[in-house]
Design a protein around this motif. Structure first.
Motif, PDB file in Angstrom:
ATOM      1  N   PHE A 218       0.835  -1.201   0.000  1.00  0.00           N
ATOM      2  CA  PHE A 218       0.000   0.000   0.000  1.00  0.00           C
ATOM      3  C   PHE A 218       0.872   1.254   0.000  1.00  0.00           C
ATOM      4  O   PHE A 218       0.628   2.199  -0.766  1.00  0.00           O
ATOM      5  CB  PHE A 218      -0.921  -0.011   1.218  1.00  0.00           C
ATOM      6  CG  PHE A 218      -2.093   0.929   1.093  1.00  0.00           C
ATOM      7  CD1 PHE A 218      -3.332   0.455   0.726  1.00  0.00           C
ATOM      8  CD2 PHE A 218      -1.961   2.284   1.361  1.00  0.00           C
ATOM      9  CE1 PHE A 218      -4.425   1.309   0.611  1.00  0.00           C
ATOM     10  CE2 PHE A 218      -3.027   3.151   1.257  1.00  0.00           C
ATOM     11  CZ  PHE A 218      -4.269   2.658   0.875  1.00  0.00           C
ATOM     12  N   LYS A 219       1.898   1.252   0.835  1.00  0.00           N
ATOM     13  CA  LYS A 219       2.786   2.419   0.904  1.00  0.00           C
ATOM     14  C   LYS A 219       3.541   2.608  -0.406  1.00  0.00           C
ATOM     15  O   LYS A 219       3.752   3.737  -0.860  1.00  0.00           O
ATOM     16  CB  LYS A 219       3.761   2.281   2.066  1.00  0.00           C
ATOM     17  CG  LYS A 219       4.540   3.556   2.351  1.00  0.00           C
ATOM     18  CD  LYS A 219       5.302   3.467   3.646  1.00  0.00           C
ATOM     19  CE  LYS A 219       6.031   4.782   3.944  1.00  0.00           C
ATOM     20  NZ  LYS A 219       6.792   4.712   5.210  1.00  0.00           N
ATOM     21  N   ALA A 220       3.937   1.500  -1.041  1.00  0.00           N
ATOM     22  CA  ALA A 220       4.631   1.604  -2.334  1.00  0.00           C
ATOM     23  C   ALA A 220       3.708   2.168  -3.403  1.00  0.00           C
ATOM     24  O   ALA A 220       4.136   2.932  -4.275  1.00  0.00           O
ATOM     25  CB  ALA A 220       5.153   0.232  -2.755  1.00  0.00           C
ATOM     26  N   ALA A 221       2.430   1.816  -3.340  1.00  0.00           N
ATOM     27  CA  ALA A 221       1.481   2.254  -4.367  1.00  0.00           C
ATOM     28  C   ALA A 221       0.998   3.679  -4.144  1.00  0.00           C
ATOM     29  O   ALA A 221       0.823   4.446  -5.112  1.00  0.00           O
ATOM     30  CB  ALA A 221       0.288   1.301  -4.403  1.00  0.00           C
ATOM     31  N   TYR A 222       0.783   4.078  -2.885  1.00  0.00           N
ATOM     32  CA  TYR A 222       0.118   5.353  -2.616  1.00  0.00           C
ATOM     33  C   TYR A 222       0.935   6.324  -1.763  1.00  0.00           C
ATOM     34  O   TYR A 222       0.459   7.404  -1.437  1.00  0.00           O
ATOM     35  CB  TYR A 222      -1.240   5.098  -1.962  1.00  0.00           C
ATOM     36  CG  TYR A 222      -2.119   4.237  -2.834  1.00  0.00           C
ATOM     37  CD1 TYR A 222      -2.545   4.680  -4.083  1.00  0.00           C
ATOM     38  CD2 TYR A 222      -2.475   2.952  -2.438  1.00  0.00           C
ATOM     39  CE1 TYR A 222      -3.321   3.880  -4.903  1.00  0.00           C
ATOM     40  CE2 TYR A 222      -3.254   2.137  -3.253  1.00  0.00           C
ATOM     41  CZ  TYR A 222      -3.666   2.609  -4.492  1.00  0.00           C
ATOM     42  OH  TYR A 222      -4.427   1.815  -5.311  1.00  0.00           O
ATOM     43  N   GLY A 223       2.167   5.947  -1.415  1.00  0.00           N
ATOM     44  CA  GLY A 223       3.063   6.880  -0.755  1.00  0.00           C
ATOM     45  C   GLY A 223       2.820   7.080   0.722  1.00  0.00           C
ATOM     46  O   GLY A 223       3.490   7.903   1.356  1.00  0.00           O
ATOM     47  N   MET A 224       1.904   6.339   1.311  1.00  0.00           N
ATOM     48  CA  MET A 224       1.618   6.451   2.743  1.00  0.00           C
ATOM     49  C   MET A 224       0.909   5.183   3.195  1.00  0.00           C
ATOM     50  O   MET A 224       0.309   4.479   2.368  1.00  0.00           O
ATOM     51  CB  MET A 224       0.785   7.698   3.041  1.00  0.00           C
ATOM     52  CG  MET A 224      -0.551   7.757   2.351  1.00  0.00           C
ATOM     53  SD  MET A 224      -1.434   9.331   2.673  1.00  0.00           S
ATOM     54  CE  MET A 224      -0.864  10.295   1.264  1.00  0.00           C
ATOM     55  N   PRO A 225       0.972   4.864   4.473  1.00  0.00           N
ATOM     56  CA  PRO A 225       0.294   3.661   4.963  1.00  0.00           C
ATOM     57  C   PRO A 225      -1.223   3.827   4.918  1.00  0.00           C
ATOM     58  O   PRO A 225      -1.725   4.957   4.815  1.00  0.00           O
ATOM     59  CB  PRO A 225       0.816   3.517   6.392  1.00  0.00           C
ATOM     60  CG  PRO A 225       1.256   4.895   6.771  1.00  0.00           C
ATOM     61  CD  PRO A 225       1.748   5.549   5.518  1.00  0.00           C
ATOM     62  N   PRO A 226      -1.971   2.729   5.014  1.00  0.00           N
ATOM     63  CA  PRO A 226      -3.428   2.813   4.874  1.00  0.00           C
ATOM     64  C   PRO A 226      -4.105   3.777   5.834  1.00  0.00           C
ATOM     65  O   PRO A 226      -5.031   4.494   5.439  1.00  0.00           O
ATOM     66  CB  PRO A 226      -3.885   1.363   5.132  1.00  0.00           C
ATOM     67  CG  PRO A 226      -2.716   0.522   4.747  1.00  0.00           C
ATOM     68  CD  PRO A 226      -1.506   1.328   5.131  1.00  0.00           C
ATOM     69  N   HIS A 227      -3.670   3.815   7.105  1.00  0.00           N
ATOM     70  CA  HIS A 227      -4.348   4.697   8.057  1.00  0.00           C
ATOM     71  C   HIS A 227      -4.142   6.162   7.697  1.00  0.00           C
ATOM     72  O   HIS A 227      -5.057   6.982   7.843  1.00  0.00           O
ATOM     73  CB  HIS A 227      -3.877   4.418   9.491  1.00  0.00           C
ATOM     74  CG  HIS A 227      -2.479   4.851   9.769  1.00  0.00           C
ATOM     75  ND1 HIS A 227      -1.379   4.108   9.406  1.00  0.00           N
ATOM     76  CD2 HIS A 227      -1.993   5.983  10.371  1.00  0.00           C
ATOM     77  CE1 HIS A 227      -0.275   4.738   9.777  1.00  0.00           C
ATOM     78  NE2 HIS A 227      -0.615   5.873  10.360  1.00  0.00           N
ATOM     79  N   ALA A 228      -2.943   6.530   7.220  1.00  0.00           N
ATOM     80  CA  ALA A 228      -2.691   7.914   6.815  1.00  0.00           C
ATOM     81  C   ALA A 228      -3.457   8.241   5.534  1.00  0.00           C
ATOM     82  O   ALA A 228      -4.004   9.350   5.388  1.00  0.00           O
ATOM     83  CB  ALA A 228      -1.195   8.134   6.608  1.00  0.00           C
ATOM     84  N   TRP A 229      -3.507   7.283   4.608  1.00  0.00           N
ATOM     85  CA  TRP A 229      -4.281   7.494   3.385  1.00  0.00           C
ATOM     86  C   TRP A 229      -5.752   7.706   3.718  1.00  0.00           C
ATOM     87  O   TRP A 229      -6.417   8.573   3.137  1.00  0.00           O
ATOM     88  CB  TRP A 229      -4.131   6.292   2.451  1.00  0.00           C
ATOM     89  CG  TRP A 229      -4.890   6.463   1.174  1.00  0.00           C
ATOM     90  CD1 TRP A 229      -4.438   7.003   0.007  1.00  0.00           C
ATOM     91  CD2 TRP A 229      -6.268   6.133   0.960  1.00  0.00           C
ATOM     92  NE1 TRP A 229      -5.454   7.033  -0.927  1.00  0.00           N
ATOM     93  CE2 TRP A 229      -6.581   6.505  -0.368  1.00  0.00           C
ATOM     94  CE3 TRP A 229      -7.257   5.568   1.746  1.00  0.00           C
ATOM     95  CZ2 TRP A 229      -7.847   6.319  -0.923  1.00  0.00           C
ATOM     96  CZ3 TRP A 229      -8.527   5.395   1.214  1.00  0.00           C
ATOM     97  CH2 TRP A 229      -8.808   5.767  -0.113  1.00  0.00           C
ATOM     98  N   LEU A 230      -6.278   6.933   4.673  1.00  0.00           N
ATOM     99  CA  LEU A 230      -7.681   7.060   5.043  1.00  0.00           C
ATOM    100  C   LEU A 230      -7.972   8.428   5.644  1.00  0.00           C
ATOM    101  O   LEU A 230      -9.003   9.041   5.342  1.00  0.00           O
ATOM    102  CB  LEU A 230      -8.062   5.953   6.032  1.00  0.00           C
ATOM    103  CG  LEU A 230      -9.510   5.965   6.511  1.00  0.00           C
ATOM    104  CD1 LEU A 230     -10.471   5.800   5.346  1.00  0.00           C
ATOM    105  CD2 LEU A 230      -9.726   4.871   7.552  1.00  0.00           C
ATOM    106  N   THR A 231      -7.077   8.932   6.487  1.00  0.00           N
ATOM    107  CA  THR A 231      -7.271  10.279   7.043  1.00  0.00           C
ATOM    108  C   THR A 231      -7.313  11.315   5.927  1.00  0.00           C
ATOM    109  O   THR A 231      -8.170  12.214   5.918  1.00  0.00           O
ATOM    110  CB  THR A 231      -6.141  10.613   8.035  1.00  0.00           C
ATOM    111  OG1 THR A 231      -6.192   9.709   9.130  1.00  0.00           O
ATOM    112  CG2 THR A 231      -6.274  12.042   8.555  1.00  0.00           C
ATOM    113  N   ASP A 232      -6.397  11.205   4.969  1.00  0.00           N
ATOM    114  CA  ASP A 232      -6.373  12.119   3.824  1.00  0.00           C
ATOM    115  C   ASP A 232      -7.677  12.015   3.039  1.00  0.00           C
ATOM    116  O   ASP A 232      -8.272  13.030   2.648  1.00  0.00           O
ATOM    117  CB  ASP A 232      -5.177  11.774   2.947  1.00  0.00           C
ATOM    118  CG  ASP A 232      -4.907  12.807   1.866  1.00  0.00           C
ATOM    119  OD1 ASP A 232      -4.905  14.011   2.191  1.00  0.00           O
ATOM    120  OD2 ASP A 232      -4.701  12.414   0.706  1.00  0.00           O
ATOM    121  N   ALA A 233      -8.144  10.790   2.799  1.00  0.00           N
ATOM    122  CA  ALA A 233      -9.386  10.584   2.047  1.00  0.00           C
ATOM    123  C   ALA A 233     -10.586  11.142   2.804  1.00  0.00           C
ATOM    124  O   ALA A 233     -11.516  11.701   2.199  1.00  0.00           O
ATOM    125  CB  ALA A 233      -9.579   9.095   1.763  1.00  0.00           C
TER     126      ALA A 233
END
Length: 285
Positions: A218-233
């Motif tokens: 996930f971090k390789a694909a989106y530049g951040m771990p899932p929990h950080a990506w979810l906060t951004d989303a």
């Protein structure tokens, strides 16, 4: 931000200020003027392109694996969905004006003025171009004055210039490996269950992989771990709700934050202004 505004930027002892707004004659474009001293932007992304013209001080932002530095007369350029941070290099802070044109806006300008094929994007995240920086300042000035012809014209000239000087086609994002496919599936699950996401262990198990394997993919694909990506989303989703006139308290619960203070904290760390101020500016347009 124009020179007059830059000269009057507040010192560190008087705090920070920012205005994040829209001008109805520039659909699909967000506008920002800001003077930050202690402000630190956590890793986040934007749905739109970022074209930020630094007028004073130096901004440092982590982008594609390294720290980038942008000073006066320089533009910080970030493509959509690209993780990055932001902070001042020194104690004096930094001031800037920015336009955030949407993908459709930039694609239209690129098709008319360049030979770029595919999705247009900026090749380098930092470009020293005082002329383009002045164009950004003039776009903001025209929007403030309600001069639709000037604002639209100058925005198009600025974007076309930046694409000609520093543009190219962005590579398509395709999930080729098993890890990348799992990351894309995990992202879809988090988008669907934003207000009540599963744990990392449960998410990995449902996808037939291990928690650490999913975390790395996930971090390789989106530049951040899932929990950080979810906060951004969640902040992105809250922004769209605030644009429609939903109150911050209602938006907070709808996207999965505990309460409005929880939204306030993350929203301000990512957008740069509190959700209440953001909504008030939308109500004025």
């Amino acid at each position: 931000m124009d020179e007059e505004v830059a000269r009057s930027a507040v010192p560190a002892t008087r705090g920070e200020r920012a205005r994040h707004w829209q001008y109805e004659e520039l659909p699909g474009v967000d506008l920002l003027r800001a003077s930050y001293v202690r402000k630190t932007f956590v890793t986040h992304t934007h749905e739109n392109y970022v074209i930020a013209a630094i007028t004073d001080g130096v901004e440092v932002f982590h982008h594609t694996g390294e720290d980038r530095y942008a000073g006066p007369g320089t533009l910080a350029l970030v493509n959509p969905d690209t993780p990055h941070t932001g902070r001042a290099e020194g104690p004096e802070g930094w001031q800037y004006g920015a336009v955030y044109p949407g993908p459709d806006v930039v694609a239209e300008i690129a098709a008319e003025t360049t030979g770029i094929r595919g999705t247009p994007g900026f090749s380098s995240p930092v470009l020293h171009d005082p002329y383009a920086a002045r164009l950004v300042a003039e776009v903001l000035r025209a929007a403030d004055e309600g001069n639709a012809l000037a604002a639209d014209t100058l925005l198009r000239v600025a974007v076309a210039r930046l694409l000609r000087l520093n543009g190219g086609g962005m590579p398509p994002r395709t999930a080729r490996s098993a890890g990348a496919r799992n990351a894309a599936r995990a992202r879809a699950v988090l988008e669907e269950h934003m207000a009540g996401p599963p744990s990392l262990e449960r998410l990995a198990a449902d996808l037939g992989t291990s928690p650490f394997a999913l975390l790395r993919a996930f971090k390789a694909a989106y530049g951040m771990p899932p929990h950080a990506w979810l906060t951004d989303a969640r902040v992105r989703a809250a922004r769209r709700m605030l644009d429609r006139g939903v109150t911050p308290a209602e938006a907070a619960v709808a996207v999965g934050f505990t309460d409005q203070p929880h939204l306030n904290r993350h929203f301000t760390r990512i957008v740069g202004v509190p959700p209440g101020a953001y909504r008030r500016e939308r109500a004025r347009t």
